[in-house]
Enzyme design. Structure first.
Site: not given
Ligand code: AMP
Length: 287
Positions: A39, A41
């Site tokens: 959620e 993402h």
């Molecule tokens: P990742 O797949 O972990 O590299 O994350 C991809 C993007 O999703 C990054 O910009 C993260 O900061 C964002 N993201 C990951 N978890 C969350 C969350 N719980 N709430 C908001 N954005 C998130």
């Protein structure tokens, strides 16, 4: 029924799609991810759809940001599930490049952002932000979107990306999206899947603690005292604490004395073998 979302795997095919949209007068937003979408993402994809005509989601587990001892091999991957979730949101395109497309064998360039990269997560994972900055610079230049959306969950990363886009004159607006949490407060993360049932019960204390530290600070409790209380609480609950700090929300510089400008409380800690990070704003008090 939701329509299917197309997937491109080459920079050439990506550029062709983006150019067609932009030359038809449509704006394009990019949401970079490593997949295994949750959620958190998906909230960024909704934000992208709201702020631009087209939303592209990149899915690439970036080897350059993992140290050899880290979880690259076991990092969750679910492209089929991701595609379904993105179709339900009416995303316009998935960019899922191969490793060879991103890093040909003689790849030799590294983007290193000093200053905002150096502390907090950057102190204990020295290669991490160079890996992030390199891949994000590539993604932004490959796609040349009008805007790109990143989560406040990785707040230091958001500042690193803002700085690199500005320093390298990449013509893209960087937008931050709020942290999405589980009902018990734990920030959603692909790595939460690693937690054992017992660790999952303890994990929300990370958010509970930084929230309490932030409200203590807003109430005027001295910074050292509030941080020490928070650190002790996390260590007593079995966290292996990397850092718990309060920082200026724009520069990440340490805050001393009275908190005057916008500030945030940042935490990074291991629970068993799982690294968790979180942050919250210090509420502004009216003077
Ligand atoms: P990742 O797949 O972990 O590299 O994350 C991809 C993007 O999703 C990054 O910009 C993260 O900061 C964002 N993201 C990951 N978890 C969350 C969350 N719980 N709430 C908001 N954005 C998130």
């Amino acid at each position: 029924m939701a329509k299917r979302v197309g997937t491109v795997r080459s920079v050439r095919a990506l550029r062709k799609r983006v150019a067609a949209w932009q030359s038809a007068g449509e704006t394009v937003a990019l949401v970079p991810t490593m997949g295994a979408l949750h959620e958190g993402h998906l909230s960024l994809v909704r934000l992208a759809k709201k702020r631009a005509d087209r939303a592209i989601v990149s899915i690439f587990v970036n080897p350059a940001q993992f140290a050899p001892s880290e979880d690259l091999a076991t990092y969750p991957r679910d492209e089929v599930g991701d595609r379904k979730k993105l179709a339900a949101l009416d995303a316009d395109l998935i960019f899922a490049p191969t490793e060879k497309e991103m890093y040909p064998p003689d790849f030799s360039t590294r983007v290193q952002v000093a200053d905002v990269s150096e502390d907090l997560c950057g102190a204990s994972r020295p290669q991490f932000f160079a890996g992030v900055a390199t891949v994000v610079a590539k993604l932004l230049i490959q796609c040349l979107p009008d805007l790109a959306v990143f989560g406040d969950k990785d707040y230091q990363q958001l500042l690193v990306v803002r700085r690199l886009a500005r320093d390298l004159d990449i013509p893209v607006k960087i937008i931050g999206g709020p942290i999405v949490r589980e009902p018990d407060g734990l920030a959603m993360s692909s790595r939460n899947a690693y937690l054992s049932a017992k660790e999952r019960q303890i994990a929300p204390l990370l958010h509970g603690t930084i929230k309490d530290v932030a409200s203590d600070l807003a109430a005027g409790r001295p910074i050292d005292e509030a941080l020490t209380a928070g650190r002790e609480r996390l260590i007593a609950a079995a966290f292996d604490l990397d850092y718990l700090e309060v920082r200026d929300a724009n520069s990440l510089k340490p805050v001393e004395g009275d908190i005057e400008g916008p500030a945030r409380v940042f935490v990074g800690a291991y629970l068993g073998r799982t690294r968790l990070i979180d942050n919250v704003a210090v509420p502004r008090t009216r003077k």
